[in-house]
Design a protein around this motif. Structure first.
Motif, mmCIF file in Angstrom:
data_model
loop_
_atom_site.group_PDB
_atom_site.id
_atom_site.type_symbol
_atom_site.label_atom_id
_atom_site.label_comp_id
_atom_site.label_asym_id
_atom_site.label_seq_id
_atom_site.Cartn_x
_atom_site.Cartn_y
_atom_site.Cartn_z
ATOM 1 N N ILE A 25 0.842 -1.204 0.000
ATOM 2 C CA ILE A 25 0.000 0.000 0.000
ATOM 3 C C ILE A 25 0.875 1.251 0.000
ATOM 4 O O ILE A 25 1.891 1.313 0.706
ATOM 5 N N CYS A 26 0.488 2.213 -0.806
ATOM 6 C CA CYS A 26 1.167 3.514 -0.814
ATOM 7 C C CYS A 26 0.672 4.271 0.422
ATOM 8 O O CYS A 26 -0.525 4.510 0.567
ATOM 9 N N ILE A 27 1.613 4.625 1.300
ATOM 10 C CA ILE A 27 1.183 5.271 2.551
ATOM 11 C C ILE A 27 0.792 6.736 2.325
ATOM 12 O O ILE A 27 0.255 7.386 3.207
ATOM 13 N N ILE A 28 1.054 7.246 1.129
ATOM 14 C CA ILE A 28 0.657 8.629 0.842
ATOM 15 C C ILE A 28 -0.816 8.701 0.440
ATOM 16 O O ILE A 28 -1.588 9.495 0.973
ATOM 17 N N CYS A 29 -1.207 7.845 -0.528
ATOM 18 C CA CYS A 29 -2.570 7.980 -1.058
ATOM 19 C C CYS A 29 -3.452 6.765 -0.810
ATOM 20 O O CYS A 29 -4.666 6.836 -1.003
ATOM 21 N N GLY A 30 -2.865 5.640 -0.416
ATOM 22 C CA GLY A 30 -3.684 4.463 -0.146
ATOM 23 C C GLY A 30 -3.793 3.508 -1.321
ATOM 24 O O GLY A 30 -4.403 2.444 -1.210
ATOM 25 N N TYR A 31 -3.203 3.857 -2.461
ATOM 26 C CA TYR A 31 -3.246 2.942 -3.607
ATOM 27 C C TYR A 31 -2.570 1.623 -3.220
ATOM 28 O O TYR A 31 -1.547 1.612 -2.544
ATOM 29 N N THR A 32 -3.174 0.519 -3.637
ATOM 30 C CA THR A 32 -2.596 -0.784 -3.320
ATOM 31 C C THR A 32 -2.071 -1.452 -4.579
ATOM 32 O O THR A 32 -2.823 -1.623 -5.553
ATOM 33 N N THR A 35 6.858 4.385 -9.663
ATOM 34 C CA THR A 35 6.145 5.367 -8.835
ATOM 35 C C THR A 35 4.665 5.005 -8.759
ATOM 36 O O THR A 35 4.118 4.367 -9.663
ATOM 37 N N CYS A 36 4.057 5.419 -7.679
ATOM 38 C CA CYS A 36 2.626 5.192 -7.470
ATOM 39 C C CYS A 36 1.831 5.826 -8.629
ATOM 40 O O CYS A 36 2.056 6.989 -8.956
ATOM 41 N N PRO A 37 0.925 5.064 -9.248
ATOM 42 C CA PRO A 37 0.174 5.611 -10.377
ATOM 43 C C PRO A 37 -0.789 6.730 -9.985
ATOM 44 O O PRO A 37 -1.248 7.489 -10.835
ATOM 45 N N ILE A 38 -1.100 6.833 -8.698
ATOM 46 C CA ILE A 38 -2.042 7.868 -8.253
ATOM 47 C C ILE A 38 -1.314 9.135 -7.817
ATOM 48 O O ILE A 38 -1.631 10.222 -8.261
ATOM 49 N N CYS A 39 -0.318 8.981 -6.925
ATOM 50 C CA CYS A 39 0.286 10.179 -6.331
ATOM 51 C C CYS A 39 1.759 10.367 -6.685
ATOM 52 O O CYS A 39 2.376 11.318 -6.225
ATOM 53 N N SER A 40 2.315 9.436 -7.458
ATOM 54 C CA SER A 40 3.709 9.522 -7.917
ATOM 55 C C SER A 40 4.740 9.312 -6.806
ATOM 56 O O SER A 40 5.919 9.632 -7.004
#
Ligand code: FE
Length: 240
Positions: free
Chosen positions: A193-200, A226-231
């Motif tokens: 899980i991305c701890i910035i935006c919650g994307y899993t 990088t996270c596809p939602i928040c980079s």
């Protein structure tokens, strides 16, 4: 005692709030938008002082509020909610129109839009509560609105750090709000899980549109992933 997950029982929608001053457009995604009075019609928003848009609204004394629809491409929330207008032009990528107040009104993935003139503001410490008189109100479609609950439960996303409703993801994990799913297995490794935006990141699914095939373990993702939602970078991901 304060159980932080209690705050997720409060009900909200999800909005894109925009403004413009001296040619500089700015916008953010937020859940705190609500009607204050009917006559005259007023709407309040709670805006973090660190948000670039907050500075713009303070100068322009105007904002637009677009109501997001339930079914959407979550990257619009990623771009408006987790990236700063200081660094990217959010309006290059998404459809908007210039409203009658001369400020941007996002129309993409939105079902309604309001334009407001600020008539009052309250300093709330980290945030400013702006109260705006509604100058225009327009329906854009008949799609159902996105609710904050749906955003959490279906899109599995968290509140950005600047949101009034931000909760430390570690506390949520501690409270078992984010349950590990039974999709994780030894074959592909665990979800992260991305701890910035919650994307899993789900290794069973991968991200085929980015060339990451199903079955790719998180550990095998390239270092510059990088996270596809928040980079956010790989180091911002936590094993579920
Ligand atoms: Fe993220």
């Amino acid at each position: 005692m304060i159980d932080v997950t209690t705050f997720h029982k409060l009900s909200y929608g999800l909005y894109l709030i925009s403004s413009e001053f001296e040619g500089k457009k700015s916008g953010y995604a937020g859940n705190t938008g609500f009607q204050v009075t009917a006559e005259p019609s007023t709407i309040a928003i709670s805006c973090n002082k660190d948000n670039y848009t907050c500075t713009i609204i303070e100068k322009s004394r105007m904002f637009s509020l677009s109501v997001l629809q339930k079914d959407l491409d979550v990257s619009i929330i990623g771009d408006f909610g987790f990236k700063s207008g200081r660094h990217i032009d959010k309006f290059e990528k998404y459809e908007f129109k210039t409203g009658s107040l001369g400020i941007p009104v996002v129309t993409q993935n939105c079902i309604a839009a309001f334009e407001c003139k600020v008539i009052n503001q309250v300093d709330c410490g980290t945030h400013i509560l702006f109260i705006g008189e509604v100058i225009t109100a327009e329906k854009l479609s008949n799609e159902p609105p996105l609710t904050y609950d749906y955003y959490h439960s279906q899109y599995k996303m968290l509140a950005p750090k600047n949101a009034p409703t931000y909760i430390d993801p570690d506390k949520l994990l501690d409270e078992n709000e984010k349950q590990p799913t039974d999709k994780s297995d030894d074959e592909y490794g665990d979800e992260h899980i991305c701890i910035i935006c919650g994307y899993t990141y789900d290794p069973e699914i991968g991200e085929p549109d980015k060339g990451i095939m199903p079955g790719t373990k998180f550990e095998d993702l390239p270092d510059d992933y990088t996270c596809p939602i928040c980079s956010a970078g790989k180091d911002m991901f936590k094993e579920l």
